[in-house]
Design an enzyme around this catalytic site. Structure first.
Site, PDB file in Angstrom:
ATOM      1  N   LYS A  90       0.833  -1.212   0.000  1.00 37.26           N
ATOM      2  CA  LYS A  90       0.000   0.000   0.000  1.00 37.26           C
ATOM      3  C   LYS A  90       0.864   1.257   0.000  1.00 37.26           C
ATOM      4  O   LYS A  90       0.611   2.183  -0.779  1.00 37.26           O
ATOM      5  CB  LYS A  90      -0.931  -0.040   1.226  1.00 37.26           C
ATOM      6  CG  LYS A  90      -1.902   1.114   1.319  1.00 37.26           C
ATOM      7  CD  LYS A  90      -3.151   0.738   2.087  1.00 37.26           C
ATOM      8  CE  LYS A  90      -2.943   0.625   3.576  1.00 37.26           C
ATOM      9  NZ  LYS A  90      -2.739   1.938   4.227  1.00 37.26           N
ATOM     10  N   ARG A 100       2.845   5.982  -3.328  1.00 37.18           N
ATOM     11  CA  ARG A 100       3.977   6.792  -3.781  1.00 37.18           C
ATOM     12  C   ARG A 100       4.193   6.631  -5.279  1.00 37.18           C
ATOM     13  O   ARG A 100       4.582   7.584  -5.973  1.00 37.18           O
ATOM     14  CB  ARG A 100       5.223   6.412  -2.981  1.00 37.18           C
ATOM     15  CG  ARG A 100       5.141   6.877  -1.513  1.00 37.18           C
ATOM     16  CD  ARG A 100       5.995   6.046  -0.602  1.00 37.18           C
ATOM     17  NE  ARG A 100       6.109   6.566   0.755  1.00 37.18           N
ATOM     18  CZ  ARG A 100       5.221   6.350   1.745  1.00 37.18           C
ATOM     19  NH1 ARG A 100       4.129   5.648   1.516  1.00 37.18           N
ATOM     20  NH2 ARG A 100       5.425   6.862   2.946  1.00 37.18           N
ATOM     21  N   GLY A 142      -5.350   7.678   5.525  1.00 42.14           N
ATOM     22  CA  GLY A 142      -4.447   8.639   6.159  1.00 42.14           C
ATOM     23  C   GLY A 142      -3.232   8.921   5.295  1.00 42.14           C
ATOM     24  O   GLY A 142      -2.746  10.058   5.232  1.00 42.14           O
ATOM     25  N   SER A 184       7.138   9.056  12.199  1.00 35.41           N
ATOM     26  CA  SER A 184       6.054   8.902  11.226  1.00 35.41           C
ATOM     27  C   SER A 184       6.571   9.059   9.805  1.00 35.41           C
ATOM     28  O   SER A 184       7.047  10.130   9.421  1.00 35.41           O
ATOM     29  CB  SER A 184       4.963   9.955  11.473  1.00 35.41           C
ATOM     30  OG  SER A 184       4.083  10.004  10.359  1.00 35.41           O
ATOM     31  N   GLN A 225       4.675   9.087   7.316  1.00 33.87           N
ATOM     32  CA  GLN A 225       3.740   9.967   6.599  1.00 33.87           C
ATOM     33  C   GLN A 225       4.159  11.422   6.750  1.00 33.87           C
ATOM     34  O   GLN A 225       4.132  12.192   5.789  1.00 33.87           O
ATOM     35  CB  GLN A 225       2.314   9.756   7.121  1.00 33.87           C
ATOM     36  CG  GLN A 225       1.756   8.386   6.751  1.00 33.87           C
ATOM     37  CD  GLN A 225       0.343   8.167   7.240  1.00 33.87           C
ATOM     38  OE1 GLN A 225      -0.229   8.990   7.950  1.00 33.87           O
ATOM     39  NE2 GLN A 225      -0.228   7.039   6.863  1.00 33.87           N
ATOM     40  N   ASP A 227       1.991  -1.281  11.711  1.00 30.26           N
ATOM     41  CA  ASP A 227       0.657  -1.699  11.262  1.00 30.26           C
ATOM     42  C   ASP A 227       0.354  -3.154  11.619  1.00 30.26           C
ATOM     43  O   ASP A 227      -0.769  -3.614  11.412  1.00 30.26           O
ATOM     44  CB  ASP A 227       0.541  -1.518   9.741  1.00 30.26           C
ATOM     45  CG  ASP A 227       0.566  -0.050   9.349  1.00 30.26           C
ATOM     46  OD1 ASP A 227       0.194   0.802  10.190  1.00 30.26           O
ATOM     47  OD2 ASP A 227       0.963   0.256   8.207  1.00 30.26           O
ATOM     48  N   LYS A 261      -4.591   5.401  14.861  1.00 32.61           N
ATOM     49  CA  LYS A 261      -4.657   4.759  13.535  1.00 32.61           C
ATOM     50  C   LYS A 261      -6.121   4.770  13.076  1.00 32.61           C
ATOM     51  O   LYS A 261      -6.901   5.578  13.543  1.00 32.61           O
ATOM     52  CB  LYS A 261      -4.084   3.344  13.616  1.00 32.61           C
ATOM     53  CG  LYS A 261      -2.588   3.325  13.919  1.00 32.61           C
ATOM     54  CD  LYS A 261      -1.788   3.933  12.777  1.00 32.61           C
ATOM     55  CE  LYS A 261      -0.300   3.935  13.054  1.00 32.61           C
ATOM     56  NZ  LYS A 261       0.448   4.676  12.024  1.00 32.61           N
ATOM     57  N   ARG A 285      -6.423   1.297  18.229  1.00 31.22           N
ATOM     58  CA  ARG A 285      -6.143  -0.140  18.119  1.00 31.22           C
ATOM     59  C   ARG A 285      -5.777  -0.784  19.452  1.00 31.22           C
ATOM     60  O   ARG A 285      -5.913  -2.002  19.585  1.00 31.22           O
ATOM     61  CB  ARG A 285      -5.044  -0.385  17.075  1.00 31.22           C
ATOM     62  CG  ARG A 285      -5.557  -0.159  15.668  1.00 31.22           C
ATOM     63  CD  ARG A 285      -4.511  -0.395  14.601  1.00 31.22           C
ATOM     64  NE  ARG A 285      -5.128  -0.300  13.283  1.00 31.22           N
ATOM     65  CZ  ARG A 285      -4.457  -0.134  12.151  1.00 31.22           C
ATOM     66  NH1 ARG A 285      -3.135  -0.054  12.167  1.00 31.22           N
ATOM     67  NH2 ARG A 285      -5.109  -0.072  10.993  1.00 31.22           N
ATOM     68  N   ARG A 329      -7.599  -3.488   9.512  1.00 29.38           N
ATOM     69  CA  ARG A 329      -6.703  -4.437  10.191  1.00 29.38           C
ATOM     70  C   ARG A 329      -7.357  -5.067  11.428  1.00 29.38           C
ATOM     71  O   ARG A 329      -6.973  -6.153  11.841  1.00 29.38           O
ATOM     72  CB  ARG A 329      -5.381  -3.767  10.540  1.00 29.38           C
ATOM     73  CG  ARG A 329      -4.638  -3.261   9.283  1.00 29.38           C
ATOM     74  CD  ARG A 329      -3.178  -3.024   9.517  1.00 29.38           C
ATOM     75  NE  ARG A 329      -2.656  -1.994   8.639  1.00 29.38           N
ATOM     76  CZ  ARG A 329      -2.291  -2.182   7.372  1.00 29.38           C
ATOM     77  NH1 ARG A 329      -2.403  -3.360   6.823  1.00 29.38           N
ATOM     78  NH2 ARG A 329      -1.829  -1.166   6.654  1.00 29.38           N
TER      79      ARG A 329
HETATM   80  C1  S3P Z   1       2.538   4.789   6.223  1.00 30.11           C
HETATM   81  C2  S3P Z   1       3.119   5.120   7.438  1.00 30.11           C
HETATM   82  C3  S3P Z   1       2.602   4.665   8.734  1.00 30.11           C
HETATM   83  C4  S3P Z   1       1.657   3.493   8.579  1.00 30.11           C
HETATM   84  C5  S3P Z   1       0.659   3.705   7.468  1.00 30.11           C
HETATM   85  C6  S3P Z   1       1.374   3.898   6.144  1.00 30.11           C
HETATM   86  C7  S3P Z   1       3.121   5.324   4.986  1.00 30.11           C
HETATM   87  O1  S3P Z   1       1.892   5.716   9.336  1.00 30.11           O
HETATM   88  O2  S3P Z   1       0.969   3.247   9.791  1.00 30.11           O
HETATM   89  O3  S3P Z   1      -0.221   2.601   7.359  1.00 30.11           O
HETATM   90  O4  S3P Z   1       2.773   4.809   3.894  1.00 30.11           O
HETATM   91  O5  S3P Z   1       3.934   6.247   5.070  1.00 30.11           O
HETATM   92  P1  S3P Z   1       2.596   6.820  10.271  1.00 30.11           P
HETATM   93  O6  S3P Z   1       3.425   7.683   9.428  1.00 30.11           O
HETATM   94  O7  S3P Z   1       1.442   7.576  10.884  1.00 30.11           O
HETATM   95  O8  S3P Z   1       3.375   6.038  11.297  1.00 30.11           O
END
Ligand code: S3P
Length: 444
Positions: A26, A31, A98, A175, A177, A328, A355, A359, A404
């Site tokens: 994913k 990306r 997210g 993170s 993200q 995750d 999340k 969780r 999940r």
């Molecule tokens: C992700 C980063 C993680 C992960 C999410 C996917 C990503 O989140 O939990 O499912 O693709 O960069 P966080 O950046 O909030 O840790």
């Protein structure tokens, strides 16, 4: 027998066997779509995850001018060039995703666009302050909903700035993200954008940005802190990308095989990026029989075929610093811990509360409902395992718009005496289309 059950109910049905593959990663799929949409010319992507989250990213990039088409097993993307994204005509609906939201907030913040972001009730409760704070330093502006604890949530409005100010930002929370949002903002920002990362997180953005030709350097200082620097304004050249199978999805059949007596399951083409393999390491420490074959590189990422055999697991204490590399996987890891001998203790997992659901709370309540001995702590769970005995099951679990959670209880049901029912299986479509068919196929 699974056959007489409703499709959302799961119970012990004998050994699980098979040789399967899981959908594309994913994180890498998001990306791949975003960077392809910014390259000038045609990129082609195979193995893309066709889950709702990635489709939300694709729809957003289309709404801003990219041409994205699905062919026979291959996606074709004609990008608009960095800085070339167009004003979308309506709000970008991010659904449950997210990753789409936070990465696109970064990417769009350095374009002269005004964009509204909306999402479902799960996504609308998730904190966006963590990306709004650094991106505001570049000059971009955000009007977010207040959210709980000043978390600033969707729906929100972004007003991008061009040219944006390049920033150097030390991540206050581990993170990927947030890291990726800042790097993506840096693509259309003159000068050097720097992210300082004290705790390593998944590095797919760095690998893929380099693969598309961005000038990105990574320096690790004496304290192990990573300094990631991206030179804007970048020019990206189109690529052929092969997306490996998602280790976060492979986690489900692998744990299913480990906890179900007599099982042996092989998942082929699983991404083995070291920033993602914490679950496998921890399961091995518990005594899991995992073997790896055919180690190779796919699309700039290490992959392997992973075989899991039913194993007697022993409880462990999970070191908090491994958390980002299995962030995750904790829901299904807690399921594995439930069937281990002795106590498994986790800590440093506050992030699990923000999340797709909380969780920690949901896993503690739901595992307890099917007969497990679980203690919920502020920053983790302590699980007292059964030593391999089946759990009683016989409860309905609320999946709370969290894919999940839904999948974890479908797996837990494989070693329960009475059926475990998941109230809503539809969230699984965000990341693992075909999950139910895969579980049914393994039980044949
Ligand atoms: C992700 C980063 C993680 C992960 C999410 C996917 C990503 O989140 O939990 O499912 O693709 O960069 P966080 O950046 O909030 O840790």
């Amino acid at each position: 027998m699974q056959g007489n059950l409703a499709p959302n109910s799961f119970v012990a049905s004998g050994p699980l066997r098979g040789n399967i593959h899981v959908p594309g990663d994913k994180s890498i799929s998001h990306r791949a779509i975003m960077l392809s949409a910014l390259a000038v010319g045609e990129s082609r992507i195979t193995g893309l995850l066709e889950g709702e989250d990635v489709l939300a990213t694709a729809a957003a990039m289309r709404a801003m001018g990219a041409t994205i088409e699905r062919g026979e097993g291959i996606w074709s993307v004609h990008g608009v060039g960095v800085g070339g994204l167009l004003q979308p005509e309506s709000a970008l609906d991010m659904g449950n995703s997210g990753t789409s939201t936070r990465l696109l907030m970064g990417l769009l913040s350095s374009h002269p666009l005004t964009v509204a972001f909306t999402g479902d009730t799960s996504l609308s409760a998730r904190p966006m302050a963590r990306v709004i704070d650094p991106l505001s330093l570049t000059g971009a502006e955000f009007s977010a909903s207040p959210g709980a604890k000043k978390n600033r949530t969707l729906p929100l409005m972004l007003r991008g700035i061009c040219p944006a100010v390049p920033i150097s930002y030390r991540l206050p929370v581990a993170s990927a993200q947030v890291k990726s949002a800042i790097l993506l903002a840096g693509l259309n920002t003159p000068g050097i954008t720097e992210v300082i990362e004290p705790v390593p997180t998944r590095d797919h953005s760095e690998r893929m940005l380099k693969g598309f030709g961005a000038d990105l350097t990574i320096e690790t200082d004496g304290k192990g802190v990573r300094h990631i620097r991206l030179m804007g304004e970048a020019e990206l050249s189109p690529q052929q990308i092969e997306v490996p199978g998602d280790p976060s999805s492979a986690a489900f059949p692998i744990v299913a095989a480990l906890i179900t007596p007599g099982s042996e399951v092989t998942v082929t083409n699983v991404g083995m990026n070291p920033t993602r393999t914490g679950l496998f390491k921890m399961l091995e420490e518990m005594g899991a029989d995992l073997t790896y074959a055919g180690e190779r590189e796919v699309g700039g990422e290490p992959v392997a075929d992973v075989t899991a055999r039913h194993s007697t697991l022993a409880g462990i204490e999970v070191p908090p610093d491994i958390a980002p590399s299995m962030i995750d996987e904790f829901p299904v890891f807690f399921v594995a811990a439930t069937f281990a001998e002795g106590k498994t203790i986790t800590s440093g997992l506050e992030e699990l509360r923000v999340k797709e659901s909380d969780r920690l709370a949901l896993m503690a309540d739901s595992l307890t409902a099917i007969g497990a001995a679980v203690e919920e702590r502020e920053d983790g769970l302590a699980v007292n395992g059964t030593g391999g005995e089946a759990l009683k099951g016989g409860a309905t679990i609320r999946s709370a718009l969290d894919h999940r959670i839904a999948m974890s209880f479908a797996i837990a049901g494989q070693h329960c005496s009475k059926p475990v029912t998941v109230d809503d299986m539809s969230p699984i479509a965000t990341s693992f289309p075909g999950f139910e068919a895969m579980v049914a196929g393994l039980a044949q």
